[in-house]
Design an enzyme around this catalytic site. Sequence first.
Site, short mmCIF file in Angstrom:
data_model
loop_
_atom_site.label_atom_id
_atom_site.label_comp_id
_atom_site.label_asym_id
_atom_site.label_seq_id
_atom_site.Cartn_x
_atom_site.Cartn_y
_atom_site.Cartn_z
N HIS A 142 -14.40 6.27 -24.77
CA HIS A 142 -14.73 4.89 -24.16
C HIS A 142 -16.18 4.46 -23.78
O HIS A 142 -16.63 3.58 -23.53
CB HIS A 142 -14.08 5.09 -22.52
N ARG A 157 -19.02 -3.62 -12.82
CA ARG A 157 -20.03 -2.54 -12.29
C ARG A 157 -21.46 -2.83 -12.39
O ARG A 157 -21.35 -2.96 -13.32
CB ARG A 157 -19.43 -1.01 -12.70
N LYS A 198 -25.37 -2.79 -18.26
CA LYS A 198 -24.72 -4.31 -18.35
C LYS A 198 -25.88 -5.35 -17.89
O LYS A 198 -25.34 -6.75 -18.00
CB LYS A 198 -23.71 -4.29 -17.28
N THR A 219 -13.56 -5.50 -20.98
CA THR A 219 -12.14 -6.39 -20.89
C THR A 219 -12.32 -7.36 -19.81
O THR A 219 -11.59 -8.48 -19.92
CB THR A 219 -10.92 -5.36 -20.29
N LYS A 254 -10.52 -11.56 -19.98
CA LYS A 254 -9.98 -12.22 -18.89
C LYS A 254 -10.73 -13.43 -18.68
O LYS A 254 -9.80 -14.45 -18.39
CB LYS A 254 -10.24 -11.23 -17.43
C1 PLP Z 1 -11.52 -6.04 -15.70
C2 PLP Z 1 -12.14 -5.42 -14.56
C3 PLP Z 1 -13.41 -4.61 -14.63
C4 PLP Z 1 -13.87 -4.49 -16.23
O1 PLP Z 1 -14.90 -5.50 -16.49
P1 PLP Z 1 -16.03 -5.42 -17.36
O2 PLP Z 1 -16.65 -6.53 -17.35
O3 PLP Z 1 -15.17 -5.13 -18.78
O4 PLP Z 1 -17.03 -4.23 -17.19
C5 PLP Z 1 -13.98 -4.08 -13.44
N1 PLP Z 1 -13.59 -4.05 -12.37
C6 PLP Z 1 -12.33 -4.91 -12.23
C7 PLP Z 1 -12.09 -5.00 -10.78
C8 PLP Z 1 -11.73 -5.58 -13.17
O5 PLP Z 1 -10.75 -6.24 -13.14
#
Ligand code: PLP
Length: 856
Positions: A373, A565, A570, A672, A676
Amino acid sequence: MATPMSDQEKRKQISIRGIVGVENVAEIKKGFNRHLHFTLAKDRNVSTQRDYFFALAHTVRDHLVGRWLRTQQYYYETDPKRVYYLSLEFYMGRTLENTMINLGLQNACDEAIYQLGLDMEDLEEMEEDAGLGNGGLGRLAACFLDSMATLGLAAYGYGIRYEYGIFNQRINDGWQVEEADDWLRHGNPWEKARPEFMLPVHFYGHVEKTREGPKWVDTQVVLAMPYDTPIPGYMNNTVNTMRLWSARAPNDFNLQDFNVGDYIQAVLDRSVAENISRVLYPNDNFFEGKELRLKQEYFVVAATLQDIIRRFKASKKGRITFETFPDKVAIQLNDTHPAMAIPELMRILVDIEKLPYDKAWEITQKTFAYTNHTVLPEALERWPVQLMEKLLPRHLHIIYEINQKHLDKISALFPKDMDRLRRMSIIEEEGVKRINMAHLCIVGSHAVNGVAQIHSQIVKDQVFRDFSELEPEKFQNKTNGITPRRWLLMCNAGLAELIAEKIGDGYVKDLSQLRKIAAFVNDESFIRDVSKVKQENKMKFAQYLEKEYKVKINPSSMFDVHVKRIHEYKRQLLNCLHVITMYNRIKKDPAKHFVPRTVIIGGKAAPGYHMAKMIIKLITSVGDVVNNDPVVGNRLKVIFLENYRVSLAEKVIPATDLSEQISTAGTEASGTGNMKFMLNGALTIGTMDGANVEMAEEAGEGNLFIFGMRVADVEALDKKGYNAMDYYDKLPELKQVMDQIKSGYFSPKQPDLFKDITDMLFKHDRFKVFADFEDYVKSQEKASNLYQDPKQWTKMVIINISASGKFSSDRTIKEYAKDIWGVEPSDIKIKPPNEPREPVETREAAMKPKSKGNLL
Ligand SMILES: *Cc1c(COP(=O)(O)O)cnc(C)c1O
């Protein structure tokens, strides 16, 4: 349409929310009243909103049980190959609405709750998030469970039932404050304890040589109590199981012989053993080598493997042979966290089942597959040998043995290449002796995968190059995905319905069908409707912010959202520098036209991550200045979104215009969150990193705001040497921003408050924020310009939605099933249950011998 429909009427019409039969509604109402009375022991005079939530949850749960038992009986009878997804995290969020959707009960429940004079959304808001995860990795596991059930795979999630999930984040004077997440306080209506399947897990002790081979003795025992949660597939009557283990002290704990006198103390000490499942470690992408964490990792592994082997043996008639084990069992390791499953299976096969070592190793390799990961060095698990020797002495021996044979093989292929042996060893000898858990996983698995194309390439060509040279066929890619049930139908019903009106509801189970909406990219009324749904989502989110946090935002401004996070890689700091740049531009020329923006940043910092906590304080401090400057007015607002979690993601993502995915190229394995947002009609501003690359490939690069260095550029800059001052000297706007932060413009009472941040950015910024600043700001200007043309903006949104089909976790799971697990998705709709199951009519029938049953 002749007359406009009310929302209530509109919702009823749509098939994807289930059928509203009069009987359905009556049955739900009946169940609700029955549970309020018998389960909660309340009547309407004294009931709280929470009571109503529980009454509804139990009613919906009743509809799961028959399907659950039938599915498990069906697996027992047909004995398909089982898939076991092992993960230290399952970031499930809420369950009620998702269950209603997957069972097709949503409309009936809506109607029932309405007729009872209650508000469905109010009830849904009473549910606690199951926050048993940190971020992407844990949420991926949750999406995979949904997809595996929807595809009819005989799959199980195995993990830990943490008593405390990810902490709740409060913001106090701009600083993060952590609160314990006591999510089980009011009870969990979705779980079922199975004390009859409790299993022992051993720790410590030592290894004795006996005539029958090595024996692990004088251990301390902790019991693992399983709690099962049903995982319904979407409209297929399949209900799989997530089994989470809770630590229990044995009843004779500390009460053996030597300790008889101290009964009270012995009972009090039980909590020490039970601490194993007390709390989730709150680190995202960071390895903290604590003994309790290693105990957690082995605890889930040891209990799960016993369960898997028990189930394997139960399906066998006559003599048990482990030869067929890999034909019946696939175990997927979600990162290295459950890596101890590899030596544990070897221990069981060799020490207990008495298989020859080489046979055991062949079975082990065929059974396991490992998902990597991250490539960030600070996140890779490397357990000190000393700690392993103390906690799991027999496993350490086995790891040494695995390593010896592994190194022998390499020496034979590459004679006298000592450096290669050192690089590829499972045991690191320099400094503190450590076990490299990724190396253990690669050696012990038949498949290793990264989570996006670019990441899998880096895994193969850089981080584990020696290994992929040795066994190239082992290395694969499985680009991550998200479940369209939660991340579209559930969180954005308006958009889901709009799409269904155009292309039908087939896309829910086959997201690639979203391509069909590209045909409507010039359809004026469709463009208007898509834009209207977004506007409604924004209004609703603005109302939520006002109600919960007393902040007013301008719903016609661009919602620019950066939620994930908090981590240096990031680059929330890059976003922050851009916010200050916009602020300075407004201040410099207040009369000049400015496209209004609301910048929303949210996410948790690991409690021990100083820099991440300072980043939060900087964002809130910038917000205090920007939001209260009358010259700025409502053209620019900066909101720090408190306590970002699954249920909050479901609110903010559908309301987003611009999605920030701006990690340094080569650092975000997949992401991910990016998917979304794309599915929910946001445009992406992002780097060529993780799955952004594939999003750009699907939608066309020109339909995202792509900026900044590519991986090759980052490498070239590393070679040359990154010097932050070069950019500071060259870019006046960057200079102004940094000078402001440094001089205390955003922290007048304590001018040097952000010294750690500025020192880092100037002197040791591993993630090269300044190098992408100029291109990022330009890219943001492009986004602002397009936003001024709502029609063009929405057309690009439609193109993005239509291109997002690849990112369904159904597609991801189909690839795992075919390329790694060797199992086939099943369309079989298990017969719907008669509820309750056939009653026993007579005493004679009751006494008839029963079938052995599924043993769960
Ligand atoms: C999808 C999701 C993440 C992952 O987000 P990234 O932008 O890919 O780091 C982290 N926290 C929550 C609550 C999520 O739903």
